[in-house]
Design a protein around this motif. Structure first.
Motif, mmCIF file in Angstrom:
data_model
loop_
_atom_site.group_PDB
_atom_site.id
_atom_site.type_symbol
_atom_site.label_atom_id
_atom_site.label_comp_id
_atom_site.label_asym_id
_atom_site.label_seq_id
_atom_site.Cartn_x
_atom_site.Cartn_y
_atom_site.Cartn_z
ATOM 1 N N ARG A 199 0.162 -14.815 -0.749
ATOM 2 C CA ARG A 199 1.176 -14.600 0.554
ATOM 3 C C ARG A 199 3.082 -14.908 -0.187
ATOM 4 O O ARG A 199 4.236 -13.610 -0.072
ATOM 5 N N GLU A 231 -6.234 -15.390 -6.107
ATOM 6 C CA GLU A 231 -6.045 -16.105 -5.267
ATOM 7 C C GLU A 231 -6.275 -17.587 -5.944
ATOM 8 O O GLU A 231 -5.792 -18.310 -7.290
ATOM 9 N N PHE A 236 -6.163 -10.309 8.091
ATOM 10 C CA PHE A 236 -4.851 -10.681 7.457
ATOM 11 C C PHE A 236 -3.636 -10.449 7.481
ATOM 12 O O PHE A 236 -4.081 -9.193 7.829
ATOM 13 N N TYR A 270 1.154 -1.381 -0.030
ATOM 14 C CA TYR A 270 -0.154 -0.099 0.235
ATOM 15 C C TYR A 270 0.820 0.994 0.155
ATOM 16 O O TYR A 270 0.408 2.665 1.172
ATOM 17 N N MET A 305 1.509 -9.046 3.089
ATOM 18 C CA MET A 305 2.432 -10.198 2.439
ATOM 19 C C MET A 305 3.300 -10.295 2.710
ATOM 20 O O MET A 305 4.614 -9.643 2.089
ATOM 21 N N HIS A 345 -2.368 -13.823 -5.894
ATOM 22 C CA HIS A 345 -2.269 -13.913 -4.866
ATOM 23 C C HIS A 345 -1.914 -14.565 -3.422
ATOM 24 O O HIS A 345 -3.272 -15.491 -3.057
ATOM 25 N N TRP A 351 -16.230 -16.983 -8.010
ATOM 26 C CA TRP A 351 -14.538 -16.552 -7.941
ATOM 27 C C TRP A 351 -14.161 -17.742 -7.243
ATOM 28 O O TRP A 351 -15.218 -19.186 -6.690
ATOM 29 N N GLY A 398 -4.144 -17.756 0.291
ATOM 30 C CA GLY A 398 -2.431 -16.915 -0.526
ATOM 31 C C GLY A 398 -2.597 -16.370 0.955
ATOM 32 O O GLY A 398 -2.171 -15.773 1.093
ATOM 33 N N ASP A 399 -3.649 -16.548 1.739
ATOM 34 C CA ASP A 399 -4.055 -16.683 3.116
ATOM 35 C C ASP A 399 -2.867 -17.490 4.411
ATOM 36 O O ASP A 399 -3.319 -18.460 3.849
ATOM 37 N N TYR A 448 -7.465 -10.399 -5.782
ATOM 38 C CA TYR A 448 -7.886 -11.847 -4.996
ATOM 39 C C TYR A 448 -9.175 -12.840 -4.897
ATOM 40 O O TYR A 448 -8.897 -13.632 -4.855
HETATM 41 O O1 9MR Z 1 -5.586 -11.888 1.547
HETATM 42 C C1 9MR Z 1 -6.606 -11.957 1.439
HETATM 43 C C2 9MR Z 1 -7.449 -12.958 0.786
HETATM 44 O O2 9MR Z 1 -6.650 -14.772 1.675
HETATM 45 C C3 9MR Z 1 -8.779 -13.413 1.039
HETATM 46 O O3 9MR Z 1 -9.510 -14.394 0.019
HETATM 47 C C4 9MR Z 1 -9.544 -11.710 0.262
HETATM 48 C C5 9MR Z 1 -11.578 -12.502 0.890
HETATM 49 O O4 9MR Z 1 -11.290 -12.423 1.819
HETATM 50 O O5 9MR Z 1 -9.425 -10.533 1.532
HETATM 51 C C6 9MR Z 1 -7.516 -10.944 1.102
HETATM 52 O O6 9MR Z 1 -7.460 -9.957 2.027
HETATM 53 C C7 9MR Z 1 -7.464 -8.653 1.996
HETATM 54 C C8 9MR Z 1 -9.548 -8.167 2.235
HETATM 55 O O7 9MR Z 1 -9.677 -9.198 1.693
HETATM 56 C C9 9MR Z 1 -9.476 -6.290 2.499
HETATM 57 N N1 9MR Z 1 -8.631 -5.713 2.236
HETATM 58 C C10 9MR Z 1 -6.794 -6.038 1.550
HETATM 59 C C11 9MR Z 1 -6.645 -7.171 1.397
HETATM 60 C C12 9MR Z 1 -5.658 -7.860 0.610
HETATM 61 O O8 9MR Z 1 -4.578 -7.502 0.463
#
Ligand code: 9MR
Ligand code: G3I
Ligand code: ZN
Length: 764
Positions: A688, A738, A442, A137, A445, A686, A627, A368-369, A734
């Motif tokens: 990490r 993702e 979350f 960001y 990164m 997407h 999605w 990705g999380d 994402y």
């Molecule tokens: O990184 C997050 C991803 O794993 C999730 O699937 C997604 C939806 O829940 O959200 C991502 O995180 C984002 C958040 O929801 C909003 N702000 C930005 C985040 C990613 O940079």
């Protein structure tokens, strides 16, 4: 600076390539070989006028949004026609209160002018910034404004120094800013106040230094970029060819010789992709080699291989992804390469709303999380076990995981890594299963060991308990059937756990489904209907135990199960149907149970075939791409193979293979959706670890087109895009890009079937 390029295919918006914008890392595009010179058409005209829509707030607060992170505020359009931000609490960070605007582009080398009017009810500072909307960001440009009660006109000129960003965010950070901290102000002592904005204008002052954006070249000729087995049906799909381009050749790459010439089918309109398609059948080409398709007028496909072992390395990578997602253990460089990391998330986690801590280490990172969620974990483990059950030879003992080479099938061992974790997620007292373990938010990164916020175990849930019961009952049977004596105890443990979780579900079945506690922001995996999970659990438990009480439940709940053809994380009816249809004891059943299940299950399979026949890409899709749509496509193929096992049908197998071809390149986007595979594949997932290391982890299936545009990046760059093309290879997206364990898992199933064929079996 990015190199400029163009090839002969469709030019998509510049947006597509800025995956790691701002990370300062140059990525090698997957399209390298197929790219050529700079394009005339690619030149973008500098935009005219105010780039901000509704900057004078004549249309209320439209296009302006509020984000809070610990603060409290609201947005209105006041009687003076201004945007009024009423702040009751700043929070403790500068983005504690943030007003933002999305929907414009910042072009590298362009000089911009930003202006607005501002006044407030209190003297204070705030920052305005134009920033990357994802990743770290960071700001492309930021300034501080000191608000007074007098209206001030702010005007600033600046140059966009970084790579073009088609979807930046303009924000006003009105939370607890630096000067407040420097003045020693306590955040709580800052009273309610308002800030008024008006006449926002962002214009291009000088575009003469604008640097053109890199374009991703999308192939017009789509093939399975991994390739085809010699005896496979092989159909290339062509998009928007010139009218008199009606023939194609299959050219062997090493010799440049044409080995086959064919004519294209009549062009057909494809409304879901917004294009015209024709197809070319080259199934007759069976000689092993590396080829490309070239049309009469010179349009070319990515290269592809014809060979018996064509899927071997891709399959290995797609399976290995699960190992690379392992949590709670060290991944060694020897096995994980660049994606090695020390043990992560090994500390005890606190049970939400209590002081109690439990050990829930292990399992696979979801996506990705780094969350670990029981509901999708159960789907992923079930897919792997079903694939093992049908084609154990596809996995063997050489998947490149720590357990490889010990004489035990690697699919069983990889699945057990998740199942062992799931067992820890069961509450010993009630038998209920906790929904998930994640941090409250979350993380940035970062690599997994760097996510060090407190781990929280979220409440027991009905869907987690029922899915757990189902997959544990399945595991009890499969590990129990294996010749490994070591698995006898494990099988018994799974069965006891399954029965306890099932009992918990029954005792709580009238309670409402899981919802995130208000202070937990990670994936929710909500599901208001758990009848299908209940049915699946009962069916697996019956198949494993033949205890009549489970059959009674199956019969009772069946009329309420509406998704007997679905293999999704939320819609699991087809797992239950398949379990029932493969239970010998049910075949002799005199009730209508099996007949009803059979009807719904095969209707679903037949519908996949019918829908797939209805479009050039032969995919089970019409206008709706949700999605994770690639999971839906992989699930459709998996469903057909399950159906084929019960009632062999060549059409099922053909359509199942077509779903695999779609995922590996025969689709409207032209991408092979598995990272590191094929000619054009996602390089900016997407994910990490991939973002932290600046390179895509291999073997991951991206979510794929999502026509609902469910993230800010997609909303901007995919606006007005035909459904089948709503995909962008960018880390910020994402909802398109993702990856997850349960998107890979049905792909594992699909690909494993390529090892079920007689000629390959003979070769083993
Ligand atoms: O990184 C997050 C991803 O794993 C999730 O699937 C997604 C939806 O829940 O959200 C991502 O995180 C984002 C958040 O929801 C909003 N702000 C930005 C985040 C990613 O940079
Ligand atoms: O059910 C509706 C359907 O009726 C409708 O036709 C369709 C139209 O788009 O939407 C369907 O709902 C979608 C739902 O998934 C089921 O497919 C929602 O719109 C969509 O927002 C929802 O997306 C889920 C997303 O989380 C947001 O909740 C994805 O399936 C799910 O895979 C994803 O999971 C995230 C985790 O929360 C966190 N970890 C990463 C993971 C992957 O992105
Ligand atoms: Zn971890």
């Amino acid at each position: 600076m990015h190199r400029l390029k163009r090839v002969t295919g469709i030019i998509l918006t510049a947006a597509l390539v800025f995956g790691l914008a701002g990370c300062g890392k140059e990525q090698t595009p997957a399209t390298e070989e197929t790219t050529q010179a700079v394009s005339e058409e690619a030149t973008t005209e500098a935009p005219q006028g105010n780039l901000i829509t509704n900057g004078d707030f004549s249309d209320g607060t439209n296009h302006f949004e509020m984000y809070t992170n610990g603060g409290n505020a609201s947005l209105t359009d006041n009687s003076a026609g201004e945007l009024q931000v009423d702040i009751t609490s700043t929070g403790t960070v500068e983005h504690g209160v943030q007003v933002y605007y999305d929907g414009f582009e910042m072009t590298e080398g362009t000089v911009y002018q930003f202006e607005f009017d501002v006044h407030g009810t209190m003297e204070r500072d705030f920052d305005w910034r134009i920033q990357l909307n994802g990743g770290d960001y960071h700001a492309y440009h930021a300034e501080t404004v000191s608000v007074t009660e007098e209206v001030q006109h702010i005007s600033s000129q600046f140059t966009m120094e970084e790579a073009t960003d088609p979807a930046p965010r303009l924000c006003f950070n009105m939370g607890y800013v630096n000067s407040m901290a420097e003045a020693g102000l306590d955040a709580a002592s800052i009273g309610a106040h308002s800030i008024m904005l008006d006449n926002l204008s962002l214009t291009v002052v000088d575009a003469s230094g604008a640097v053109e954006a890199e374009e991703v070249e999308l192939p017009k000729v789509k093939v399975n970029q991994i390739g085809y087995k010699p005896d496979a049906e092989k159909i290339a799909v062509f998009a928007d060819l010139e009218e008199d381009d009606t023939t194609f050749q299959v050219v062997e790459e090493s010799t440049g010789e044409s080995v086959f010439e064919g004519s294209l089918s009549e062009p057909e309109d494809n409304p879901y992709a917004g294009e015209t398609n024709c197809t070319g059948d080259f199934s007759e080409v069976t000689k092993e080699g590396t080829y490309k398709i070239v049309t009469g007028k010179g349009e070319e496909s990515p290269s592809f291989v014809i060979g018996a072992d064509v899927y071997d390395s891709t399959f290995k990578n797609v399976v290995k992804m699960l190992y690379l997602q392992r949590c709670g253990m060290e991944l060694t460089e020897k096995l994980a390469g660049d994606f090695a990391h020390p043990q992560c998330h090994a500390e005890k986690a606190v049970i939400y709303g209590t002081d109690k801590q439990i050990d829930v280490s292990g399992g696979w990172h979801d996506a990705g999380d780094y969350g670990r969620y029981v509901v999708p974990g159960a789907k992923a483990a079930a897919d792997l076990l079903l694939a093992y059950e049908k084609t154990p030879q596809a996995f063997g003992d050489e998947c490149g995981i720590p357990e490889s080479g010990d004489g035990i099938n690697d699919a069983l061992q990889e699945a057990k890594y998740e199942l062992d974790w799931m067992l820890k997620m069961q509450d010993g007292e009630t038998g209920g299963v906790y929904h998930k373990v994640t941090c409250k938010e979350f993380p940035e990164m970062v690599m997994p060991q760097e996510e060090t916020a407190e781990l929280v175990v979220c409440p027991l849930s009905k869907t987690a308990s029922a899915d757990f019961a189902a997959v544990m009952a399945m595991a009890a049977r499969i590990y129990g059937d294996s010749k490994e004596s070591a698995y006898a105890d494990f099988s018994a443990t799974c069965l006891t756990a399954a029965e306890k979780a099932f009992a918990y579900y029954e005792a709580h079945k009238d309670e409402r489904g899981f919802q995130n506690p208000t202070d937990v922001a990670t994936g929710e995996y909500p599901d208001g209907n758990s009848k299908d999970e209940y049915f699946w659990a009962a069916a697996e438990l019956y198949k494993t135990t033949q205890d009549e009480k489970y059959k009674t439940v199956m019969a009772e709940v069946l009329p309420e199960v509406t998704n007997l053809g679905s293999l999704g994380w939320a819609d699991v009816g087809a797992y239950g149907a398949y379990a029932a249809l493969t239970t010998p004891e049910l075949a002799a059943d005199s009730t209508n149970l099996l007949r009803d299940i059979d009807k719904a299950f095969f209707e679903a399979a037949d519908s996949v075939v019918a829908t797939s026949k209805g479009n050039a890409y032969k995919v089970n899709r019409e206008d709706s791409y949700e999605w994770g749509s690639n999971m839906g496509v992989a699930n459709s193929g998996m469903l057909l193979y399950l159906a084929n096992e019960i009632k062999p049908n060549e059409e099922y197998v053909a359509a199942a293979k077509a779903q695999l071809n779609y995922l590996l390149g025969v689709n409207a986007t032209g991408y092979c959706f598995v990272t590191g595979e094929g000619t054009l594949s996602p390089v900016h997932p997407h994910h990490r670890p991939s973002e932290a290391l600046g390179k895509p982890m291999p073997g991951m299936l991206a979510g794929g087109p999502d026509s609902a545009l469910e993230d800010p990046y997609a909303k901007v760059v995919l606006k007005d895009t035909p459904a089948a093309k709503c995909y962008v290879d960018n880390t910020q997206s994402y909802s398109c890009n993702e990856v997850t364990i349960y998107w890979n898992s049905p792909l594992i199933y699909l690909m494993a079937q390529e090892y079920a064929e007689p000629q390959l079996l003979d070769m083993q």
